[in-house]
Scaffold this active site. Structure first.
Site, PDB file in Angstrom:
ATOM      1  N   CYS A   1       0.853  -1.182   0.000  1.00  0.00           N
ATOM      2  CA  CYS A   1       0.000   0.000   0.000  1.00  0.00           C
ATOM      3  C   CYS A   1       0.887   1.230   0.000  1.00  0.00           C
ATOM      4  O   CYS A   1       1.634   1.464  -0.931  1.00  0.00           O
ATOM      5  CB  CYS A   1      -0.980  -0.015   1.156  1.00  0.00           C
ATOM      6  SG  CYS A   1      -0.228  -0.127   2.770  1.00  0.00           S
TER       7      CYS A   1
ATOM      8  N   ARG B   1      -2.284  -0.702   5.460  1.00  0.00           N
ATOM      9  CA  ARG B   1      -3.515  -1.205   4.851  1.00  0.00           C
ATOM     10  C   ARG B   1      -3.278  -2.576   4.226  1.00  0.00           C
ATOM     11  O   ARG B   1      -4.153  -3.436   4.214  1.00  0.00           O
ATOM     12  CB  ARG B   1      -4.022  -0.225   3.787  1.00  0.00           C
ATOM     13  CG  ARG B   1      -4.708   0.989   4.338  1.00  0.00           C
ATOM     14  CD  ARG B   1      -5.036   1.970   3.224  1.00  0.00           C
ATOM     15  NE  ARG B   1      -3.842   2.622   2.687  1.00  0.00           N
ATOM     16  CZ  ARG B   1      -3.828   3.431   1.634  1.00  0.00           C
ATOM     17  NH1 ARG B   1      -4.946   3.667   0.974  1.00  0.00           N
ATOM     18  NH2 ARG B   1      -2.711   3.998   1.224  1.00  0.00           N
TER      19      ARG B   1
END
Lengths: 141, 300
Positions: free
Chosen positions: B247, B252
């Site tokens: 990410c 994330r």
């Protein structure tokens, strides 16, 4: 108290605390952040979003009689952001335009918060201060 | 004594049902001697506003990252963190947090770098607790002293570095950022601070599945079938493939890593935590702009 005096006092307050207590003080500012008056809570479109903050915060600046009034809105699930807003409100709200504009943009970094919340998160407070100063400049010219 | 598993029917559909617990299960097991509950949030003060009774706080910035080097804590740092949190090597750790367990999954991934065996997430994240009618408290937990061994961090099995990505071309890459970041329209997440990358776009051949597609509106994980429809059906990933997810700074993608590894049973998934803040500033590496994955260059 003047902006400089409040800023110095807060700086000393935070510096005197342990890292854990600094978070507690920040939480107090977060919990005591004033509610928006109805003219803004009913018109969120009037508020400006600070995009650099990790959590959404909206702010609005009023200038009347060369004094600055600040209004913030941030959700309870963003207490750090609310705390930053609470500190800036404490230092700047109700103060003369010239003093607000004169506050050092590095003020957030002087609060001994980097260790407690991390330098990256502190950037959000710097961004908030920059937005406030920009709006004050626009509205007082 | 190993702590019992949550036998909720929903979890039984996942490849590894043992990695999730419900709020109800957690409430029933809060007093168990072998469990430590950990809250890990994006917001560093959220824990202080109220948390699950007995839960300890682990912060991704101030506890999991090394303060100087861009890296995670080392063996001594992790040992110290575990001991001040009251966690022993055989403790069952249940992690929950804000934002659909985004940061909780990141913390879990770091626990796995050190091979901690029993780490689970609270399905439905922080909201699941209050949603089930249980209360938060501001009371500080009483932490039982623990001893934790010095365990070397394993940077090979579930972690990828930039050279691993270059050598991985030809195998699937998963970009879990927002579509605007993937196409190159912006270098950072909408509404988030820019942590800095000099170029925008994605790593060639990476397919795009924004991380939040893995969760329902109530922040619980989607069912096995729904997850398989996205990652395996729509994107064509296969559980036997080697996959690298990335990410912006690796947080994330820890969430998507968790989904692929534990819920869908992909055995060989790594998280490239250097992610876009590294790749997007790295000299001389290939980048693709636009909505198409683009072709993988030759592995090097």
């Amino acid at each position: 108290m003047s902006v400089t005096e409040t800023a110095m006092e807060l700086k000393a307050d935070f510096a005197a605390l342990s890292v854990k207590e600094r978070l507690s003080l920040l939480l107090e500012f977060s919990e005591n952040l004033p509610e928006l008056p109805p003219r803004y809570s009913e018109h969120p479109d009037l508020l400006e979003r600070v995009e650099e903050c990790q959590s959404p915060i909206y702010l609005f600046v009023e200038v009347a009689d060369a004094k600055v009034s600040l209004f913030f809105s941030a959700p309870p699930e963003a207490p750090t952001t609310r705390g930053f807003a609470g500190i800036l409100s404490e230092v700047l709200d109700g103060q003369p335009v010239a003093e607000v504009l004169a506050l050092d943009e590095d003020f957030p970094s002087t609060l001994s918060l980097a260790e407690a919340v991390s330098p990256l998160r502190l950037r959000g407070m710097r961004a908030m201060l920059a937005r406030i100063k920009r709006q004050v400049t626009e509205k007082s010219s | 004594m190993p702590v019992a598993l949550d036998s909720s029917p929903k979890f039984q559909g996942y490849a590894h049902p043992e990695v999730l617990v419900s709020a109800k299960w957690l409430n029933e097991h809060l007093g168990d001697a072998d469990i430590v509950v950990v809250e890990s949030d994006e917001d560093v003060l959220l824990y202080e506003t109220g948390h699950i009774p007995g839960a300890v706080k682990i912060d991704w910035h101030t506890d999991l990252n090394d303060p100087i080097t861009r890296d995670y804590v080392d063996a001594a740092g992790f040992k110290s963190l575990m001991e001040r949190s009251g966690i022993s090597r055989d403790t069952t750790v249940v992690i929950y947090g804000d934002k659909s367990n985004w940061w909780a999954a990141y913390a879990l991934w770091v626990f796995k770098l050190f091979g901690h065996s029993d780490v689970r997430l609270l399905d439905g994240a922080r909201e699941a607790w209050t949603g089930a009618g249980y209360e938060f408290t501001k009371d500080e937990p009483s932490i039982s002293p623990s001893e934790y061994p010095l365990v070397p961090r394993d940077d090979k099995t579930i972690r990828a570095f930039r050279d691993d990505v270059l050598a991985h071309f030809g195998n699937p890459l998963l970009d879990i950022r927002s579509l605007q970041e993937y196409t190159g329209e912006r270098t950072h997440m909408p509404d988030y601070p820019d942590e800095g990358a000099l170029r925008s776009g994605h790593i060639p051949s990476a397919v795009s599945v924004p991380w939040a597609r893995a969760v329902n509106e109530d922040q619980t994980f989607k069912s096995r079938e729904d997850l398989a429809a996205i990652y395996e059906g729509e994107k064509g990933l296969k559980p036997e493939q080697s996959v690298i997810a990335y990410c912006r700074i690796g947080e994330r993608s820890s969430h998507s890593w968790f989904v692929l590894k534990y819920l869908l049973g992909f055995d060989n998934v790594r998280n490239y935590d250097g992610s876009w803040t590294e790749w997007g500033s790295l000299v001389g590496v290939p980048i693709v702009k636009g909505a198409e994955p683009g072709l993988a260059p030759a592995a090097r």
